[in-house]
Design a protein around this motif. Structure first.
Motif, PDB file in Angstrom:
ATOM      1  N   ILE A  21       3.854 -32.778  -1.842  1.00  0.00           N
ATOM      2  CA  ILE A  21       4.685 -32.877  -0.648  1.00  0.00           C
ATOM      3  C   ILE A  21       4.529 -34.279  -0.076  1.00  0.00           C
ATOM      4  N   ASN A  22       5.640 -34.832   0.419  1.00  0.00           N
ATOM      5  CA  ASN A  22       5.556 -36.159   1.038  1.00  0.00           C
ATOM      6  C   ASN A  22       5.653 -36.036   2.558  1.00  0.00           C
ATOM      7  N   ASN A  23       5.646 -37.165   3.248  1.00  0.00           N
ATOM      8  CA  ASN A  23       5.649 -37.161   4.711  1.00  0.00           C
ATOM      9  C   ASN A  23       6.970 -36.713   5.315  1.00  0.00           C
ATOM     10  N   SER A  24       8.015 -36.572   4.501  1.00  0.00           N
ATOM     11  CA  SER A  24       9.301 -36.060   4.972  1.00  0.00           C
ATOM     12  C   SER A  24       9.416 -34.556   4.747  1.00  0.00           C
ATOM     13  N   ASP A  25       8.302 -33.930   4.358  1.00  0.00           N
ATOM     14  CA  ASP A  25       8.249 -32.502   4.059  1.00  0.00           C
ATOM     15  C   ASP A  25       9.129 -32.108   2.879  1.00  0.00           C
ATOM     16  N   THR A  26       9.389 -33.052   1.987  1.00  0.00           N
ATOM     17  CA  THR A  26      10.080 -32.763   0.747  1.00  0.00           C
ATOM     18  C   THR A  26       9.031 -32.375  -0.289  1.00  0.00           C
ATOM     19  N   VAL A  27       9.297 -31.316  -1.023  1.00  0.00           N
ATOM     20  CA  VAL A  27       8.350 -30.772  -1.982  1.00  0.00           C
ATOM     21  C   VAL A  27       8.844 -31.042  -3.396  1.00  0.00           C
ATOM     22  N   ALA A  28       7.944 -31.488  -4.265  1.00  0.00           N
ATOM     23  CA  ALA A  28       8.227 -31.647  -5.692  1.00  0.00           C
ATOM     24  C   ALA A  28       7.440 -30.571  -6.439  1.00  0.00           C
ATOM     25  N   PHE A  29       8.061 -29.998  -7.476  1.00  0.00           N
ATOM     26  CA  PHE A  29       7.375 -28.976  -8.253  1.00  0.00           C
ATOM     27  C   PHE A  29       7.960 -28.904  -9.653  1.00  0.00           C
ATOM     28  N   ARG A  30       7.215 -28.275 -10.547  1.00  0.00           N
ATOM     29  CA  ARG A  30       7.684 -28.046 -11.914  1.00  0.00           C
ATOM     30  C   ARG A  30       7.816 -26.555 -12.139  1.00  0.00           C
ATOM     31  N   ASN A  31       8.951 -26.136 -12.620  1.00  0.00           N
ATOM     32  CA  ASN A  31       9.207 -24.752 -12.995  1.00  0.00           C
ATOM     33  C   ASN A  31       9.020 -24.653 -14.508  1.00  0.00           C
ATOM     34  N   ILE A  32       8.067 -23.826 -14.947  1.00  0.00           N
ATOM     35  CA  ILE A  32       7.746 -23.796 -16.375  1.00  0.00           C
ATOM     36  C   ILE A  32       8.235 -22.562 -17.110  1.00  0.00           C
ATOM     37  N   ALA A  33       8.619 -21.512 -16.390  1.00  0.00           N
ATOM     38  CA  ALA A  33       9.070 -20.319 -17.101  1.00  0.00           C
ATOM     39  C   ALA A  33       9.848 -19.405 -16.173  1.00  0.00           C
ATOM     40  N   SER A  34      11.039 -19.097 -16.560  1.00  0.00           N
ATOM     41  CA  SER A  34      11.887 -18.122 -15.878  1.00  0.00           C
ATOM     42  C   SER A  34      13.280 -18.260 -16.460  1.00  0.00           C
ATOM     43  N   PRO A  35      14.193 -17.395 -16.058  1.00  0.00           N
ATOM     44  CA  PRO A  35      15.565 -17.580 -16.524  1.00  0.00           C
ATOM     45  C   PRO A  35      16.199 -18.830 -15.912  1.00  0.00           C
ATOM     46  N   PHE A  36      15.601 -19.305 -14.813  1.00  0.00           N
ATOM     47  CA  PHE A  36      16.094 -20.505 -14.151  1.00  0.00           C
ATOM     48  C   PHE A  36      15.782 -21.713 -15.028  1.00  0.00           C
ATOM     49  N   GLU A  37      16.527 -22.759 -14.884  1.00  0.00           N
ATOM     50  CA  GLU A  37      16.326 -23.968 -15.671  1.00  0.00           C
ATOM     51  C   GLU A  37      14.909 -24.498 -15.520  1.00  0.00           C
ATOM     52  N   LYS A  38      14.234 -24.729 -16.633  1.00  0.00           N
ATOM     53  CA  LYS A  38      12.881 -25.272 -16.624  1.00  0.00           C
ATOM     54  C   LYS A  38      12.969 -26.774 -16.399  1.00  0.00           C
ATOM     55  N   GLY A  39      12.087 -27.297 -15.564  1.00  0.00           N
ATOM     56  CA  GLY A  39      12.092 -28.728 -15.315  1.00  0.00           C
ATOM     57  C   GLY A  39      11.341 -29.090 -14.051  1.00  0.00           C
ATOM     58  N   VAL A  40      11.618 -30.289 -13.558  1.00  0.00           N
ATOM     59  CA  VAL A  40      10.986 -30.813 -12.356  1.00  0.00           C
ATOM     60  C   VAL A  40      12.060 -30.945 -11.282  1.00  0.00           C
ATOM     61  N   PHE A  41      11.723 -30.503 -10.078  1.00  0.00           N
ATOM     62  CA  PHE A  41      12.693 -30.427  -8.997  1.00  0.00           C
ATOM     63  C   PHE A  41      12.073 -30.924  -7.698  1.00  0.00           C
ATOM     64  N   ILE A  42      12.917 -31.291  -6.744  1.00  0.00           N
ATOM     65  CA  ILE A  42      12.460 -31.537  -5.382  1.00  0.00           C
ATOM     66  C   ILE A  42      13.340 -30.707  -4.454  1.00  0.00           C
ATOM     67  N   SER A  43      12.740 -30.296  -3.334  1.00  0.00           N
ATOM     68  CA  SER A  43      13.465 -29.495  -2.364  1.00  0.00           C
ATOM     69  C   SER A  43      13.031 -29.886  -0.964  1.00  0.00           C
ATOM     70  N   ASP A  44      14.016 -29.999  -0.084  1.00  0.00           N
ATOM     71  CA  ASP A  44      13.728 -30.261   1.329  1.00  0.00           C
ATOM     72  C   ASP A  44      13.873 -28.990   2.153  1.00  0.00           C
ATOM     73  N   GLY A  45      13.981 -27.851   1.500  1.00  0.00           N
ATOM     74  CA  GLY A  45      14.160 -26.583   2.168  1.00  0.00           C
ATOM     75  C   GLY A  45      15.614 -26.190   2.288  1.00  0.00           C
ATOM     76  N   GLU A  46      16.501 -27.148   2.156  1.00  0.00           N
ATOM     77  CA  GLU A  46      17.934 -26.882   2.227  1.00  0.00           C
ATOM     78  C   GLU A  46      18.609 -27.019   0.871  1.00  0.00           C
ATOM     79  N   SER A  47      18.163 -27.988   0.092  1.00  0.00           N
ATOM     80  CA  SER A  47      18.792 -28.231  -1.202  1.00  0.00           C
ATOM     81  C   SER A  47      17.731 -28.340  -2.286  1.00  0.00           C
ATOM     82  N   LEU A  48      18.146 -28.050  -3.491  1.00  0.00           N
ATOM     83  CA  LEU A  48      17.290 -28.158  -4.664  1.00  0.00           C
ATOM     84  C   LEU A  48      17.873 -29.256  -5.542  1.00  0.00           C
TER      85      LEU A  48
END
Length: 141
Positions: A21-48
């Motif tokens: 998480i950065n100082n703007s409260d944006t979160v980065a994460f990696r999704n490794i398994a699910s029907p959802f697209e696997k990869g690296v994402f950032i989210s500000d709580g409103e958008s992915l």
């Protein structure tokens, strides 16, 4: 009071590996398994925002605080050339930017790179002559 940093996107679920998480409260994460697209994402709580997917040959892309700066730029290592080379890239939702690769002096990158708020990337590497070193490079992305 809780704030939702990552809203569920039905019918998908996440298997998270690495979070920052950065100082703007944006979160980065990696999704490794699910029907959802696997990869690296950032989210500000409103958008992915998709930073990279498995088709980008993710290698060292489990976000940690050292990999994600306050400019919402994530740095990580990917494989290239059918796994025979590596490159360190940055991403923020635009096309990935190559910072450095193993086509020259470097044999491989020994651990996860780091990035500061001036977009300077630090990385440890083994050189092709066997020596090791720590280097920095400015990402002008």
């Amino acid at each position: 009071m809780f704030t939702t940093a990552l809203k569920p996107y039905p019918p998908y679920s996440y298997t998270i590996n690495g979070i920052a998480i950065n100082n703007s409260d944006t979160v980065a994460f990696r999704n490794i398994a699910s029907p959802f697209e696997k990869g690296v994402f950032i989210s500000d709580g409103e958008s992915l925002i998709t930073i990279a997917t498995e088709s980008d040959n993710l290698f060292d892309a489990n976000p940690t605080p050292k990999n994600f700066n306050n400019n919402s730029i994530l740095v990580f290592t990917v494989f290239e050339n059918l796994g025979t080379g590596q490159k360190i890239v940055t991403g923020n939702g635009e096309p990935l930017t190559t910072v450095v690769d193993t086509s020259g002096l470097f044999k491989f990158f020994d651990q996860s790179p780091a990035i500061n708020d001036a977009n300077v990337v630090a990385f440890q590497t083994t050189l092709k002559d066997g020596r090791q070193g720590v280097f920095t490079i400015k990402d002008d992305g």
